[in-house]
Design an enzyme around this catalytic site. Structure first.
Site, mmCIF file in Angstrom:
data_model
loop_
_atom_site.group_PDB
_atom_site.id
_atom_site.type_symbol
_atom_site.label_atom_id
_atom_site.label_comp_id
_atom_site.label_asym_id
_atom_site.label_seq_id
_atom_site.Cartn_x
_atom_site.Cartn_y
_atom_site.Cartn_z
ATOM 1 N N ASP A 61 17.876 -31.213 -29.637
ATOM 2 C CA ASP A 61 18.681 -33.004 -28.002
ATOM 3 C C ASP A 61 19.583 -33.618 -28.592
ATOM 4 O O ASP A 61 19.443 -34.473 -29.848
ATOM 5 C CB ASP A 61 17.403 -33.106 -27.595
ATOM 6 C CG ASP A 61 17.604 -33.172 -26.816
ATOM 7 O OD1 ASP A 61 16.451 -30.998 -26.796
ATOM 8 O OD2 ASP A 61 16.472 -33.223 -25.367
ATOM 9 N N ASP B 134 23.746 -29.380 -16.913
ATOM 10 C CA ASP B 134 22.327 -28.020 -16.940
ATOM 11 C C ASP B 134 21.233 -29.526 -17.272
ATOM 12 O O ASP B 134 22.067 -30.246 -18.284
ATOM 13 C CB ASP B 134 22.528 -27.104 -17.880
ATOM 14 C CG ASP B 134 21.409 -26.616 -18.261
ATOM 15 O OD1 ASP B 134 21.245 -25.385 -17.159
ATOM 16 O OD2 ASP B 134 20.705 -26.182 -19.198
ATOM 17 N N HIS C 34 16.888 -34.409 -18.717
ATOM 18 C CA HIS C 34 16.354 -34.213 -19.762
ATOM 19 C C HIS C 34 17.450 -35.228 -21.206
ATOM 20 O O HIS C 34 17.409 -34.117 -21.789
ATOM 21 C CB HIS C 34 15.846 -32.862 -19.962
ATOM 22 C CG HIS C 34 15.231 -32.290 -19.405
ATOM 23 N ND1 HIS C 34 13.932 -33.141 -19.188
ATOM 24 C CD2 HIS C 34 15.445 -31.279 -18.516
ATOM 25 C CE1 HIS C 34 12.894 -31.585 -18.570
ATOM 26 N NE2 HIS C 34 13.597 -30.892 -17.697
ATOM 27 N N GLU D 231 22.034 -30.347 -12.264
ATOM 28 C CA GLU D 231 20.519 -29.131 -11.586
ATOM 29 C C GLU D 231 19.675 -30.187 -12.223
ATOM 30 O O GLU D 231 19.432 -30.303 -13.374
ATOM 31 C CB GLU D 231 20.727 -28.429 -13.199
ATOM 32 C CG GLU D 231 19.235 -27.222 -13.285
ATOM 33 C CD GLU D 231 18.849 -26.791 -14.755
ATOM 34 O OE1 GLU D 231 18.622 -25.423 -14.459
ATOM 35 O OE2 GLU D 231 19.199 -27.397 -15.267
#
Length: 371
Positions: free
Chosen positions: A51, A81, A85, A116
């Site tokens: 990440d 996407d 997160h 998303e």
């Protein structure tokens, strides 16, 4: 691998991973696969996808630079996407997307941002403030459940909850509707290869409010079940012997000339799934009620029948889907008797006789007024 790298801070590091997230922190490895050092990097989805550290302002500027590059190339929008997160905190995520959205709208005020956010609608709702739209996973799961169980009893309540929740968050929200995507078992596998159900799924998709998205291959009936590589097999355009461009990085498990009719052959078959998608797309494209109309529940909704209205100005549509393997007979109430124009019926076995309707198994009927 290099702690002195200027880009080291572009990633998330710790020497003491939290006990509840040990499966998301990884040690770097050398060329032989041996772990290096004692600092772990964070990868929510896998060690191959570390990440970015968006707490680092330099990383945020790097993201802006990348987005600007594509805007200047002429890109009109982005599918974002895993939008939930960026951080492990929804409020921080929404703050981040507010910043990114404002930046992009400053470059191009019509840029379209689709998030998303695979979560329940109450979690998704705040994301449709900074973003133009989000994928409606709750609706997707509800439709799939109805197709598999042949029970539509909960549809009206679920649809009303979703619409109400999103409208409260953003009255101008746009819903992105879909059947399945690249992270889920393919629709045709979920309905056990039932072509009638696959066609009805298409009818449902193109008559619900929102922006329909089609996962590649869904329109020709491709199959596939997890793991991911088996739900992302190459699309079949033509027969293998006539298709030198067919991708062959691995042997497909689900989609070959014996299991799937390639797209170029389906084009010539009026009853094919591909041509069914084309017909439903044309019906939607030519109807303001289906493209822009509000959705309203119908008293005809039941365990056996998905029923709802689409309403735009004076245009009123009633959509009926028999989700079962048996014929269903319905009686229209007085206000629906003005809906005497048949926009679509998938078979002559569906009979409309004044206020009495008999829907064939897995039949769809679209009625409209004359306005």
């Amino acid at each position: 691998k290099n702690p002195e790298s200027v880009m080291r801070s572009y990633f998330n590091w710790t020497e003491k991973p939290p006990a509840n997230e040990m499966d998301k922190w990884y040690l770097p490895k050398d060329e032989k696969g041996k772990a290096i050092g004692n600092a772990y990097y964070y990868g929510y989805f896998s060690p191959e996808m570390p990440d970015w550290n968006y707490d680092n302002p330099q990383m945020v500027e790097e993201a802006k630079r990348i987005l600007k590059f594509y805007i200047e190339m002429g890109v009109d929008g982005f599918r974002l996407d895993a939008a939930q997160h960026i951080f492990n905190d929804h409020n921080k995520n929404i703050g981040f997307w507010n910043l990114i959205s404002a930046y992009l709208k400053g470059l191009n005020k019509t840029v379209f941002l689709v998030g998303e956010v695979d979560n329940s609608f109450d979690v998704v709702a705040p994301y449709i403030k900074p973003l133009d739209a989000c994928f409606d996973f709750d609706l997707s799961r509800e439709v799939l459940k109805i197709l598999k169980t042949e029970d539509a009893a909960t549809f009206t309540n679920q649809m009303e909850k979703i619409v109400s929740h999103y409208k409260k968050a953003n009255s101008n929200y746009k819903d992105v509707i879909f059947l399945t995507n690249h992270d889920q078992n393919r629709l045709m596998s979920e309905v056990k290869g039932n072509l009638a159900k696959a066609k009805q799924a298409c009818c449902i998709l193109f008559t619900l409010p929102g922006i329909p998205y089609i996962y590649y291959g869904e329109e020709i009936g491709m199959k596939g079940e997890k793991p991911d590589e088996f739900i992302r097999e190459p699309i079949l355009f033509g027969p293998e012997k006539n298709d030198p461009m067919r991708t062959r990085w691995m042997k497909p498990q689900y989609n070959n000339d014996k299991s799937i009719t390639p797209a170029f052959l389906q084009v010539n078959d009026d009853q094919s799934l591909l041509n069914h998608y084309s017909r439903m797309n044309a019906i939607r494209k030519n109807s303001n009620a289906l493209r822009f109309g509000e959705v309203a529940s119908s008293a005809l909704n039941s365990k056996n029948v998905m029923a709802y209205y689409r309403i735009y100005n004076q245009q009123r549509y009633l959509i009926l889907h028999n989700v079962t393997a048996s014929p269903v007979t319905l009686t229209l109430d007085d206000k629906d008797r003005l809906l005497n124009h048949i926009i679509y019926q998938n078979s002559k076995q569906t009979i409309v006789n004044a206020n009495l309707i008999t829907l064939e198994p897995y039949g769809t009927l679209i009625l409209a007024n004359d306005r």
